[in-house]
Design a protein around this motif. Structure first.
Motif, PDB file in Angstrom:
ATOM      1  N   LYS A 198    -105.795 -70.867  19.745  1.00 46.59           N
ATOM      2  CA  LYS A 198    -106.035 -70.489  18.355  1.00 46.59           C
ATOM      3  C   LYS A 198    -105.289 -71.405  17.381  1.00 46.59           C
ATOM      4  O   LYS A 198    -105.790 -71.726  16.295  1.00 46.59           O
ATOM      5  N   VAL A 199    -104.097 -71.830  17.788  1.00 45.63           N
ATOM      6  CA  VAL A 199    -103.220 -72.583  16.889  1.00 45.63           C
ATOM      7  C   VAL A 199    -103.334 -74.100  17.080  1.00 45.63           C
ATOM      8  O   VAL A 199    -103.140 -74.862  16.134  1.00 45.63           O
ATOM      9  N   LYS A 200    -103.650 -74.558  18.259  1.00 41.32           N
ATOM     10  CA  LYS A 200    -103.691 -76.003  18.531  1.00 41.32           C
ATOM     11  C   LYS A 200    -104.729 -76.692  17.652  1.00 41.32           C
ATOM     12  O   LYS A 200    -105.659 -76.072  17.146  1.00 41.32           O
ATOM     13  N   TYR A 201    -104.571 -78.008  17.491  1.00 40.03           N
ATOM     14  CA  TYR A 201    -105.592 -78.782  16.802  1.00 40.03           C
ATOM     15  C   TYR A 201    -106.852 -78.806  17.662  1.00 40.03           C
ATOM     16  O   TYR A 201    -106.770 -78.829  18.897  1.00 40.03           O
ATOM     17  N   PRO A 202    -108.034 -78.789  17.038  1.00 38.79           N
ATOM     18  CA  PRO A 202    -109.277 -78.567  17.798  1.00 38.79           C
ATOM     19  C   PRO A 202    -109.479 -79.518  18.983  1.00 38.79           C
ATOM     20  O   PRO A 202    -109.795 -79.074  20.077  1.00 38.79           O
ATOM     21  N   TYR A 203    -109.286 -80.814  18.759  1.00 38.06           N
ATOM     22  CA  TYR A 203    -109.559 -81.788  19.819  1.00 38.06           C
ATOM     23  C   TYR A 203    -108.255 -82.452  20.247  1.00 38.06           C
ATOM     24  O   TYR A 203    -108.060 -83.650  20.082  1.00 38.06           O
ATOM     25  N   ASN A 204    -107.351 -81.668  20.789  1.00 43.49           N
ATOM     26  CA  ASN A 204    -105.999 -82.155  21.067  1.00 43.49           C
ATOM     27  C   ASN A 204    -105.901 -83.024  22.310  1.00 43.49           C
ATOM     28  O   ASN A 204    -104.934 -83.771  22.465  1.00 43.49           O
ATOM     29  N   VAL A 205    -106.886 -82.948  23.221  1.00 41.33           N
ATOM     30  CA  VAL A 205    -106.883 -83.780  24.431  1.00 41.33           C
ATOM     31  C   VAL A 205    -108.123 -84.662  24.395  1.00 41.33           C
ATOM     32  O   VAL A 205    -109.250 -84.157  24.448  1.00 41.33           O
ATOM     33  N   ASN A 206    -107.932 -85.961  24.302  1.00 45.62           N
ATOM     34  CA  ASN A 206    -109.069 -86.857  24.103  1.00 45.62           C
ATOM     35  C   ASN A 206    -109.890 -87.064  25.370  1.00 45.62           C
ATOM     36  O   ASN A 206    -109.467 -86.700  26.478  1.00 45.62           O
ATOM     37  N   LEU A 207    -111.055 -87.649  25.215  1.00 47.40           N
ATOM     38  CA  LEU A 207    -111.988 -87.847  26.326  1.00 47.40           C
ATOM     39  C   LEU A 207    -111.403 -88.741  27.410  1.00 47.40           C
ATOM     40  O   LEU A 207    -111.570 -88.474  28.609  1.00 47.40           O
ATOM     41  N   SER A 236    -113.160 -73.412  13.450  1.00 44.00           N
ATOM     42  CA  SER A 236    -114.295 -73.347  14.376  1.00 44.00           C
ATOM     43  C   SER A 236    -114.961 -74.709  14.418  1.00 44.00           C
ATOM     44  O   SER A 236    -115.569 -75.153  13.444  1.00 44.00           O
ATOM     45  N   SER A 237    -114.811 -75.414  15.553  1.00 43.53           N
ATOM     46  CA  SER A 237    -115.405 -76.740  15.672  1.00 43.53           C
ATOM     47  C   SER A 237    -116.896 -76.629  15.960  1.00 43.53           C
ATOM     48  O   SER A 237    -117.390 -75.604  16.439  1.00 43.53           O
ATOM     49  N   ALA A 238    -117.606 -77.704  15.668  1.00 43.61           N
ATOM     50  CA  ALA A 238    -119.047 -77.716  15.902  1.00 43.61           C
ATOM     51  C   ALA A 238    -119.375 -77.443  17.366  1.00 43.61           C
ATOM     52  O   ALA A 238    -120.364 -76.774  17.677  1.00 43.61           O
ATOM     53  N   ARG A 239    -118.531 -77.928  18.258  1.00 45.45           N
ATOM     54  CA  ARG A 239    -118.809 -77.763  19.690  1.00 45.45           C
ATOM     55  C   ARG A 239    -118.577 -76.325  20.157  1.00 45.45           C
ATOM     56  O   ARG A 239    -119.119 -75.900  21.162  1.00 45.45           O
TER      57      ARG A 239
END
Length: 351
Positions: A232-241, A21-24
């Motif tokens: 659910k499985v992907k890394y939290p921030y997999n696509v950057n800004l 669970s990411s902060a965002r």
């Protein structure tokens, strides 16, 4: 054939997984202006902040263009991330297997090997056509996925739609339909069939028609329950800004993309005709992509000759059914003219 319940297809540990669970994620649905939750540096805006983990703005705009719901879209670091995820979500290592056509995109097998999943390849016919019965004959009770690339790589042709549908309708697992090159084809995309076929996962990319290979953004379209498993499985921030921002800007230029596609289709027709007239050419295969496959006399020597001239094509001679074949991407008119001019200087004594 009825699709097996999703829980029977998903790896048990993934079904039970409690995702990070990411902060965002935790404040979602509320407006905020002061962010003291993610241990970020408060300086150097906007690059100091973590990107939207679910790419909501981008998905909302993409949904309108692609004719799907935002909840039916997964975005990843290239289509390869989505390919890897289907293995990680659905395939139990050393137990399950996948079935795919051959020849086809090589990352399907690479990801199978990385995830320790058995990979069964079924040859297309000599004209790269799909036989659904032959493919389904390779399926057993441990087959979780079937991979179909259409238009196919490296052959360039669309698989017969009726044969693809026969595979989808007669397989109880999931069918991954890779449509990376579909923008160059007149065939109706399978992403428009998600409601009719709940067991398909359709891949697409910003790398081809959208001219954005450098930003590494792939798409997967599927029913919401499958997309939820990917998230659910992907890394939290997999696509950057930077990628998200550039993709949003590119969506504003979709009429430029249409113009590029039309130009490439015109060039494709002209280059294929001219290539077929070369002395070195034995056959040019039909294509629905932004490239074509050509059988030549002495592919290895011709490839080396082109490299010496500063022109890089793809030598596919070691791939099944592609002996002495070169794969040629359609470039600008100037690049295409340069390729043809150099090949016209290739002499028999240089073979």
């Amino acid at each position: 054939m009825t699709m097996r319940p999703l829980q029977q297809l998903v790896r048990p540990n993934i079904w039970a997984l409690h995702p990070y669970s990411s902060a965002r994620d935790e404040y979602s649905g509320h407006e905020a202006s002061v962010f003291l939750d993610a241990n970020e540096n408060p300086y150097n805006s906007p690059y100091n902040r973590y990107p939207d983990p679910l790419q909501k703005e981008l998905k909302a705009q993409l949904a309108e263009i692609k004719g799907v719901k935002a909840g039916q879209i997964f975005l990843g670091n290239g289509s390869d991330e989505a390919i890897d995820l289907v293995y990680r979500v659905f395939c139990e290592p050393r137990q399950d297997n996948v079935v795919a056509i051959a020849p086809t995109y090589g990352m399907y097998k690479v990801c199978a090997d990385i995830n320790d999943v058995a990979y069964r390849s079924v040859l297309l016919d000599k004209d790269f056509k799909l036989n659904a019965d032959k493919l389904l004959a390779a399926v057993d009770e441990h087959t979780k996925l079937i991979f179909l690339c259409t238009p196919n790589n490296p052959s360039g042709n669309c698989l017969d739609r009726n044969e693809v549908i026969r595979v989808i309708e007669n397989f109880s697992g999931l069918v991954v339909v890779d449509e990376a090159y579909s923008d160059f084809s007149a065939q109706k995309p399978f992403r428009e069939e998600l409601k009719r076929y709940p067991n398909i996962i359709v891949l697409n990319t910003f790398s081809k028609a959208w001219g954005c290979a450098a930003i590494r953004l792939g798409m997967a379209f599927a029913r919401e329950e499958i997309i939820a498993l990917f998230n659910k499985v992907k890394y939290p921030y997999n696509v950057n800004l930077l990628t998200q921002t550039q993709a949003v800007e590119m969506l504003k230029r979709r009429y430029d993309v249409e113009r590029w596609v039309n130009q490439l289709l015109r060039e494709r027709s002209q280059v294929m005709v001219a290539f077929a007239e070369l002395d070195i050419c034995e056959k040019v295969y039909p294509t629905d992509a932004n490239f074509f496959l050509a059988k030549v006399h002495g592919a290895n020597d011709i490839y080396d000759y082109l490299v010496q001239k500063g022109i890089i094509v793809r030598n596919r001679s070691k791939v099944e059914l592609c002996g002495d074949c070169l794969r040629i991407t359609v470039g600008t008119p100037q690049e295409n003219d340069r390729l043809l001019a150099v090949l016209r200087t290739y002499k028999k004594e240089e073979r």
